[in-house]
Design a protein around this motif. Structure first.
Motif, PDB file in Angstrom:
ATOM      1  N   ASN A  21       0.948  -1.257  -0.016  1.00 22.51           N
ATOM      2  CA  ASN A  21      -0.035   0.079   0.038  1.00 22.51           C
ATOM      3  C   ASN A  21       0.889   1.363  -0.192  1.00 22.51           C
ATOM      4  OD1 ASN A  21      -2.570   1.369  -0.056  1.00 22.51           O
ATOM      5  ND2 ASN A  21      -2.322   1.884   2.315  1.00 22.51           N
ATOM      6  N   LEU A  22       1.987   1.231   0.740  1.00 21.82           N
ATOM      7  CA  LEU A  22       2.716   2.406   0.941  1.00 21.82           C
ATOM      8  C   LEU A  22       3.593   2.842  -0.396  1.00 21.82           C
ATOM      9  CD1 LEU A  22       4.500   2.368   4.564  1.00 21.82           C
ATOM     10  CD2 LEU A  22       2.934   3.950   3.633  1.00 21.82           C
ATOM     11  N   GLU A  89      -1.499  -4.295  -8.560  1.00 20.18           N
ATOM     12  CA  GLU A  89      -2.937  -5.054  -8.740  1.00 20.18           C
ATOM     13  C   GLU A  89      -2.904  -5.798  -7.233  1.00 20.18           C
ATOM     14  OE1 GLU A  89      -4.861  -8.819 -10.781  1.00 20.18           O
ATOM     15  OE2 GLU A  89      -3.766  -7.461 -12.115  1.00 20.18           O
ATOM     16  N   ALA A  90      -1.676  -6.181  -6.941  1.00 18.65           N
ATOM     17  CA  ALA A  90      -1.768  -7.029  -5.364  1.00 18.65           C
ATOM     18  C   ALA A  90      -1.886  -6.137  -4.364  1.00 18.65           C
ATOM     19  CB  ALA A  90      -0.532  -7.782  -5.292  1.00 18.65           C
ATOM     20  N   LYS A  94      -5.082  -6.887  -1.715  1.00 17.41           N
ATOM     21  CA  LYS A  94      -4.733  -6.921  -0.349  1.00 17.41           C
ATOM     22  C   LYS A  94      -5.191  -6.044   0.346  1.00 17.41           C
ATOM     23  CE  LYS A  94      -0.832 -10.243  -0.636  1.00 17.41           C
ATOM     24  NZ  LYS A  94      -1.467 -10.982   0.280  1.00 17.41           N
ATOM     25  N   THR A  95      -5.311  -4.656   0.143  1.00 13.45           N
ATOM     26  CA  THR A  95      -5.780  -3.721   0.906  1.00 13.45           C
ATOM     27  C   THR A  95      -7.265  -3.714   0.998  1.00 13.45           C
ATOM     28  OG1 THR A  95      -4.080  -1.910   0.018  1.00 13.45           O
ATOM     29  CG2 THR A  95      -6.075  -1.121   1.077  1.00 13.45           C
ATOM     30  N   ASN A  96      -7.882  -4.055  -0.109  1.00 12.78           N
ATOM     31  CA  ASN A  96      -9.400  -4.324   0.050  1.00 12.78           C
ATOM     32  C   ASN A  96      -9.727  -5.373   0.963  1.00 12.78           C
ATOM     33  OD1 ASN A  96     -10.054  -2.239  -1.788  1.00 12.78           O
ATOM     34  ND2 ASN A  96     -10.023  -3.445  -3.627  1.00 12.78           N
ATOM     35  N   ASP A  97      -8.904  -6.483   0.663  1.00  7.31           N
ATOM     36  CA  ASP A  97      -9.295  -7.704   1.466  1.00  7.31           C
ATOM     37  C   ASP A  97      -9.057  -7.230   3.097  1.00  7.31           C
ATOM     38  OD1 ASP A  97      -9.447  -9.344  -0.668  1.00  7.31           O
ATOM     39  OD2 ASP A  97      -7.724 -10.335  -0.777  1.00  7.31           O
ATOM     40  N   LEU A  98      -8.158  -6.778   3.349  1.00 13.27           N
ATOM     41  CA  LEU A  98      -7.611  -6.063   4.636  1.00 13.27           C
ATOM     42  C   LEU A  98      -9.035  -5.459   5.151  1.00 13.27           C
ATOM     43  CD1 LEU A  98      -6.079  -6.579   7.240  1.00 13.27           C
ATOM     44  CD2 LEU A  98      -4.673  -4.608   6.303  1.00 13.27           C
TER      45      LEU A  98
END
Length: 117
Positions: A21-22, A89-90, A94-98
């Motif tokens: 994300n960063l 994309e990951a 991953k941000t949406n999943d978290l």
């Protein structure tokens, strides 16, 4: 919270997502910069160690999610990390999943309103 073993457990489980994300936000960063950004944005509540960060960076590189570039700064080499297209994309996934997971945990931890019958 910074030295709390329990919070370290949560950080370990989300570190890939935090790093992705960063990097998605900043285009490219070097390790120390990542640790400082996390510390600053969490008001010191999360302090990443290099021992935790660099293995994750290397794993993400092995997975093809980021690439490195070494740049000489003040006579020293600094290794910058940036996301590949699959890395971007990951980061989103991953941000949406978290975020979905955190919302589910909030629902689990919220007190239930008891309705008297």
């Amino acid at each position: 919270m910074e030295n709390n073993a329990t919070s370290n457990e949560y950080v370990r489980g989300t570190l890939k997502t935090i790093v992705l994300n960063l990097l998605a936000e900043h285009d490219r960063m070097y390790g120390y910069e990542i640790t400082q950004e996390v510390k600053e944005r969490t008001a010191g509540a999360i302090a990443l160690t290099f021992g935790a960060l660099y293995p994750v960076l290397h794993k993400l590189e092995q997975e093809g999610l980021l690439v490195t570039e070494s740049v000489e700064v003040d006579g020293r080499l600094r290794k910058y990390y940036s996301l590949t297209t699959p890395g971007n994309e990951a980061a989103r996934n991953k941000t949406n999943d978290l975020e979905r997971f955190l919302e589910a945990v909030r629902l689990l931890l919220a007190p239930r309103n008891l309705v008297a019958e």
